[in-house]
Design an enzyme around this catalytic site. Structure first.
Site, PDB file in Angstrom:
ATOM      1  CG  HIS A   1      -1.565  -1.262   1.545  1.00 38.44           C
ATOM      2  ND1 HIS A   1      -1.035  -2.174   2.418  1.00 38.44           N
ATOM      3  CD2 HIS A   1      -2.703  -1.804   1.069  1.00 38.44           C
ATOM      4  CE1 HIS A   1      -1.838  -3.232   2.474  1.00 38.44           C
ATOM      5  NE2 HIS A   1      -2.847  -3.031   1.662  1.00 38.44           N
TER       6      HIS A   1
ATOM      7  CG  HIS B   1      -8.287   8.739   7.344  1.00 38.63           C
ATOM      8  ND1 HIS B   1      -8.576   7.942   8.425  1.00 38.63           N
ATOM      9  CD2 HIS B   1      -8.598  10.004   7.716  1.00 38.63           C
ATOM     10  CE1 HIS B   1      -9.052   8.702   9.404  1.00 38.63           C
ATOM     11  NE2 HIS B   1      -9.058   9.957   9.004  1.00 38.63           N
ATOM     12  N   GLY B   2      -9.780   9.037   3.838  1.00 39.30           N
ATOM     13  CA  GLY B   2     -10.870   9.904   3.402  1.00 39.30           C
ATOM     14  C   GLY B   2     -12.078   9.099   2.972  1.00 39.30           C
TER      15      GLY B   2
ATOM     16  N   GLY C   1     -12.787   5.975   3.656  1.00 35.54           N
ATOM     17  CA  GLY C   1     -13.334   5.201   4.763  1.00 35.54           C
ATOM     18  C   GLY C   1     -14.182   6.056   5.687  1.00 35.54           C
TER      19      GLY C   1
ATOM     20  CB  THR D   1      -7.520   1.582  11.668  1.00 34.27           C
ATOM     21  OG1 THR D   1      -6.667   0.671  11.000  1.00 34.27           O
ATOM     22  CG2 THR D   1      -7.121   1.707  13.129  1.00 34.27           C
ATOM     23  CB  SER D   2     -10.666   5.542  10.677  1.00 31.90           C
ATOM     24  OG  SER D   2     -11.336   5.253   9.471  1.00 31.90           O
TER      25      SER D   2
ATOM     26  N   GLY E   1      -7.154  -0.124  20.347  1.00 30.74           N
ATOM     27  CA  GLY E   1      -6.184   0.144  19.289  1.00 30.74           C
ATOM     28  C   GLY E   1      -4.739   0.033  19.750  1.00 30.74           C
TER      29      GLY E   1
ATOM     30  NE  ARG F   1      11.009  14.186   2.735  1.00 30.27           N
ATOM     31  CZ  ARG F   1      10.133  15.179   2.729  1.00 30.27           C
ATOM     32  NH1 ARG F   1       9.100  15.148   1.922  1.00 30.27           N
ATOM     33  NH2 ARG F   1      10.269  16.199   3.528  1.00 30.27           N
TER      34      ARG F   1
ATOM     35  CG  ASP G   1      -4.168   7.201  11.547  1.00 30.28           C
ATOM     36  OD1 ASP G   1      -4.210   5.978  11.447  1.00 30.28           O
ATOM     37  OD2 ASP G   1      -5.099   7.958  11.189  1.00 30.28           O
TER      38      ASP G   1
END
Lengths: 576, 576
Positions: A217, A398-399, A401, A441-442, A483, A540, A553
Site C-alpha cells: 500500500h 482514510h478519506g 473510509g 482502523t478508523s 487500538g 520520508r 495517522d
C-alpha cells in the site's frame, strides 16, 4: 493507473458482485464477503481469510476447495469491518470452529480480533495466525510486527490443507504458525498504483529507480537504488532471503517453495527472466526448489513491483502443501469436485425494535442526529485532504473510509430519530453503521468512541455536560485499549487525549457544554496540527524497524475537524 | 513500461529458460519452444500452437494435459521461424499427425505454412486452423483476414480436447474450425506496451481516451472515444458482439462462454466491475453464460486494455470445452496426472559436411561473406530507425528481427567461408541461419531471397553478373509466391521488383556487376522512399477492413538500405 469504474465509492461492491457472477461455481456472496458455494463436510474447521480489496487474487479469489472457506472483503485497501468478518465467519462455520488468517495490518488486526471476541462470546471456537512474512517491515527481533504480503498464500494453504485433513482447530493453528515462521518474503517496487477515481497515484517511485521493501500500500521501504538488471534483481532478492533463514533450517540441502509474485504491472515475461537466475542461485546454495510459483498471487492494483517468497518446508508442511486446490484464481492438482451447496438464503438482517425513550431524550436525540449529520458534512468537505494526508503516511483510504462510515452513521441516526429513538439509541445505531460500513482502523475506532459515548447519554432525560464528558472519556479509554496506541504514536489518540482532558476540566469548572466542547476542540486542533505537520517528514524518514502499527495517522486531524464542526453546531444551538 | 531485463536481445531466450525452470512439471525445452514433459499416448494427434513471445500465458503457458502438446515460441512479437516450428512439431508428434492452430498474422502464417509443407513432405500428416476472432480487424465478408486475439483459447481447447478424446486429425481440424467460426472477440485499449530496452512505448493511446479494435501489437483500430464508465464499456462490448452472432445461432436461448481478457495493466478488479454489467446484459439478451472467464489469457506485456470474447456453444463444443486442463498458466477441473515422460535428449543439430568448392568459388565466397557482414553492420546502424518505422505500421519488431537474423547469417557465413565453402554454400548457410534466428515475416523472406540467389552462384567457378541477376530474379519470384504480396501492397516487394528489374536490365546492357548493382540499388531506394513516406499517414488512416497482411512494411526500406550498402562494397572491390 486505474481507468475503469462507475462510481468510485461503489467500486469495491461492484467488483465483488462481478467476481461472484463470474465464479458462482466456487463462491457465493454473503454479507461482508464470500464463502464457498460447494458443500463443506460438517466438522471441518473453517479457514476464513480477508483484508482490503485491491489485491486480487487475494482474498476472494482464494476461496474454494483446498483453500479458504470464506473471505471477508473490505473496501479498497481497507480492512473489512468487524461485522463483515463476523458475518463471513458465521456463514463459513461448519461446526468445528473458525480459523482466522490474514496479513498483519493494524486495521485488520483490530477488526478480526473484535470478530474473534464476538465469536468466542457466542460459543464458536476461534483461533488466529497473522501472516508476517515481509522481512523488511520490521527487524528480526520484532518479527511479530512485520507485515504480510505474498507469503499469505503459504499460510493460507497449509491451514486449509490441515482443515481438510481433519485437523482440529488448535492443530490448524499450530501448523499455520509453523508455516508463517518458515515463510519469508522481500519485495521491490518501481511504481505505485492509483485508486479508482483518484487524480494521482497513491504513491510514486522516481522514474528509473527501485524501492526496496516498499509495502503493497506504499508503506515506506528501507532503501532505493537504480533499477538493476534482471540478474542483479535475482541476486538481491535471493541474497537478502538467505540472510534470514529461519531458525533450525540449514539452506544447504533444504527444500523450499519459491514464489515470485507480481504486483500488477510487472509482467510474466519479466518475472520469468528474473526467475531463470533465481533458480540458478537457489541451486548454487544447495536449495531444492519445490513447485516453483511465478505469477500474480497478491497484487496491488496496477503497481509495478515483485516479491520473492521462500517457504522452507519440513515433511509435514510439504505434505500439506502438496494437496489439490480449486478456487477462482488458484488451482493445483486434481480436486474431487464437491457438490454445490444449497444456496441458503442470506439471513435477513436482524431488525431490533427501538427501545422506548422519553421526550427529553428524544429532544437530545435530535441534537445527536444533527451532530452526526454535521460529521458527515465535515468529512465530505475534507475528503480529498484526508486522502492525501493518508497517502503520505498510510494507504490513502482514510478519506474514503471516513466518508463511507459517516454517511452510513448519518442515515442510521436520522432513521432512528424519525422512529422515535432516544439519544443513546440514535448514537448506538450510528456507531454500529459507521463501524460496519467504513471498515478499516478508523471505522472500528469511531464505532468504539460513539458506542462508549452513547452509553452515558441514556434514552431518558436530558444528558448533562458531565455525562458527555464522561462518555468521551470512556470512548478514549476504549480506543486506547482496543487500538493499543498511546500519546505520541501519531494516531487519533494524540488529539483525543487533549480533547477529553479539556472537556472534563471545563465541565468540572462549570462551563456549559458548548463552551467546554469548544475549548476541548481547540485543544484537539492544536494537538492534531503538530501531528499533521510531522507527516511528510515522517513519511520520508520511516525506515527499517517501524511498521504500520503506531505510524502517523491522519485520524488525529479528522478528529479535530469533526469536534470543531460539532462544537460550532452546539454553539449555534446554545445561542438560538 | 517494461523495466527488467539483462540484454534485450536475449530477453526471449532467457524468458523461456526461466519459464521452463519454473514449470518442469509441465513442459520441457526443445529447440524452438516447449513440449509437454508428461507422457502423451501414442496415436494422439499433437496440437501445436505458437506465435511471438510477449503474450503470456500464450503460448508456452498453455502447454500441458488437456491443452497444447507443444508451443513454438518466437522472439518478442515475432513469429517463430519455420525451423523452430518444425522442431517443436517433430518433438510433439505422437504418430497421429500434427495440428497447427495459432492467431492469423502474416509472419505466423508464412512460417507455419512452410513448416506444414515440410512436415507433409516428410510424411507427417498436418492440418491447420488459424484463429480469426477479432471482429474489428476485417469486415464480415473478409472473415478469413481477421486477426486472432484472446479467442485463441477456445479454438486451442476444443482442438486439444478432441485430440485427447481420440479424434483423428481431420476431425480435430473440423471441430477447431467450428470453434473458430463460433468465437468472436472485440478489444479496446488505453495504452501501449514497451518492449524490453526500448526507449518508448511501441504505440500510445492519448491520455483519457480508449482505442476500439486496436490490435495486441498496436495494429490500428476502428475508432477512438473518451474512456467510458465500466457499465458503458460493458454495453459497448456486448452490443458489438451481439451485432455479429454467428450464422445459425440465435442469441436468445443460446449458451455461450464469455471470456473477459486483460492485456496486462488493466487489473482484475476493474474487469470484475465490467463483468458485473456484462453478466446482466447477457442475461437480458437471453444468453446463458457458461463457465465465465475473467482474467489474463493472452496479454501484450503491460498494455492496458481488455477484450470480450463470446464462444457460442453447441452440444459437441460444450462437451469438448468441459474437459480438464492442467498447464502452467491455465487449469480447469480434475486431471488424472500423467507420468513424466523420459526427457529424451534433444536431437543434436544435424552437422552436414561442407561440399567441395574450387578456388574461384572460394574467392567469390569471401565476397559473399563480406556482403553478409556488411548487411549485419547496416542493420545495426539503422536498427532503431527500422523499429520506429515498424511501430507505426506494424508491431515494431522489424529492427530487432533483422538484427537477430543478419547477425546469425554473418556468423554462419564467416564460419562456412573459414571452413572452405564455396559461394553457394556460404550463402545457403547464411540464409538458413537468418530464417531460423530471426523468425517473423522478414526472417522467412530474407531466407527465401538468399537461398534463391545462392542456387545461381554454385560452388565452382566465378559467378557472373548474369548469375547474380537471375538469382535475384528467382528470389523475387519466390518471395512473391511465398509472401503472396504484389507491387503496391507496401511490402519489401515494392523495392525488390525495381531492384531486380534494373539489375537484369543493366547486366543485359553489358554493365559490370558493381555498376549494375548500384543502379539497381538506386531504383530500390527511390521506390522504398515513396513507400516509407506513406507510412505515418497510412498508419493513421488504416481502418476497419484492412488487416496486417499487405499493409505497409518497413521491409522495403531495409531492403534499400542493404542493397545500397552491398553496392558500395562491390564498388570498392571493383576499384581495388
Amino acid at each position: 493507473m486505474t481507468r475503469i469504474w462507475n462510481d468510485p465509492a461503489e467500486f469495491a461492491d461492484e467488483m465483488i458482485a462481478g467476481f461472484v457472477a463470474a465464479n458462482e461455481r466456487y463462491v457465493r456472496r454473503v454479507s461482508g464477503g464470500v464463502v464457498r458455494s460447494t458443500v463443506v463436510p460438517t466438522g471441518q474447521v473453517a479457514v476464513v481469510v480477508g483484508g482490503g480489496s485491491g489485491h486480487y487474487p487475494a482474498f476472494g479469489g482464494l476461496v474454494g476447495q483446498g483453500l479458504a472457506h470464506g473471505a471477508a472483503m473490505g473496501n479498497l485497501f481497507a480492512s473489512p469491518s468487524t461485522q463483515q468478518i463476523l458475518s463471513v465467519a458465521k456463514a463459513a462455520d461448519a461446526g468445528a470452529g473458525v480459523f482466522f488468517t490474514y496479513g498483519n495490518y493494524a486495521g485488520d488486526v483490530l477488526n478480526f480480533d473484535a470478530a474473534q471476541d464476538r465469536l468466542r462470546a457466542a460459543g464458536v471456537a476461534c483461533e488466529t495466525v497473522t501472516v508476517t512474512d515481509d522481512i523488511f517491515s520490521a527487524r528480526p527481533d520484532e518479527k511479530q510486527k512485520r507485515r504480510g504480503i505474498a507469503g499469505d498464500l503459504t499460510v493460507f494453504r497449509v491451514a486449509a490443507a490441515a482443515a481438510e485433513a481433519g485437523y482440529p482447530l488448535t492443530e490448524v493453528a499450530r501448523v499455520a504458525a509453523l508455516a508463517n515462521e518458515r515463510t519469508r518474503s522481500i519485495g521491490v517496487a518501481f511504481s505505485g498504483c492509483t485508486l479508482p477515481g483518484a487524480p494521482e497515484p497513491l504513491f510514486t517511485v522516481p522514474e528509473g529507480r527501485m524501492a526496496i521493501g516498499l509495502g503493497i500500500h506504499g508503506e515506506p521501504g528501507v532503501d532505493e537504488t537504480d533499477i538493476p538488471t534482471a540478474d542483479g534483481l535475482a541476486e538481491l532478492l535471493v541474497s537478502r532471503l538467505l540472510d534470514e533463514v529461519p531458525d533450525g533450517v540449514s539452506a544447504d540441502g533444504a527444500r523450499a517453495v519459491p514464489i515470485l509474485n507480481g504486483l500488477g504491472s510487472l509482467k510474466y515475461e519479466e518475472m520469468f527472466v528474473v526467475y531463470r537466475r533465481i533458480a540458478e542461485l537457489l541451486a548454487d546454495a544447495g536449495i531444492q526448489a519445490v513447485d516453483p510459483h511465478v505469477g500474480e498471487y497478491c497484487t496491488s492494483f496496477d503497481m509495478a513491483g515483485t516479491s520473492l517468497t521462500l517457504f522452507w518446508l519440513d515433511d509435514e508442511l510439504e505434505r500439506l502443501w502438496d494437496t489439490p486446490v480449486d478456487t477462482p484464481a488458484y488451482r493445483r492438482g486434481s480436486v474431487t469436485t464437491a457438490a454445490r451447496a444449497d444456496a441458503a438464503a442470506d439471513e435477513p438482517a436482524e431488525v431490533t425494535a427501538i427501545p422506548p425513550a422519553d421526550d427529553e431524550s428524544c429532544a437530545a436525540a435530535t441534537i445527536v442526529a444533527d451532530a452526526v449529520a454535521t460529521i458527515a458534512a465535515t468529512v465530505d468537505e475534507h475528503v480529498d485532504e484526508l486522502g492525501r494526508m493518508d497517502s503520505i503516511a498510510g494507504d490513502g483510504d482514510h478519506g474514503i473510509g471516513m466518508q463511507r462510515g459517516s454517511h452510513a452513521a448519518r442515515d442510521a441516526a436520522l432513521t432512528a430519530r424519525d422512529a422515535g429513538a432516544g439519544a443513546e439509541t440514535v448514537l448506538v445505531r450510528a456507531a454500529d453503521a459507521w463501524a460496519d460500513k467504513a471498515g478499516g482502523t478508523s471505522g472500528a475506532l469511531w464505532g468504539v468512541i460513539l458506542t462508549s459515548l452513547a452509553g452515558k447519554l441514556g434514552d431518558s432525560g436530558t444528558p448533562q455536560p458531565a455525562d458527555v464528558a464522561s462518555g468521551v472519556a470512556a470512548g478514549l479509554a476504549a480506543v486506547m485499549a482496543y487500538g493499543k496506541a498511546e500519546v505520541g504514536d501519531k494516531t487519533m489518540v494524540d488529539a483525543l487525549v487533549p480533547f477529553s482532558g479539556e472537556l472534563t476540566r471545563s465541565v468540572d469548572a462549570g462551563a456549559d457544554l458548548a463552551d467546554a466542547w469548544s475549548a476541548a476542540a481547540d485543544a484537539a486542533t492544536r494537538a492534531a496540527a503538530s501531528t499533521a505537520d510531522l507527516l511528510p517528514r515522517l513519511g520520508r524518514a520511516r525506515t527499517h524497524g517501524q511498521n504500520s502499527v503506531g505510524t502517523p495517522d491522519p485520524g488525529a486531524h479528522s478528529l479535530a475537524l469533526i469536534v470543531t464542526a460539532v462544537g460550532a453546531l452546539l454553539d449555534g444551538n446554545e445561542r438560538n
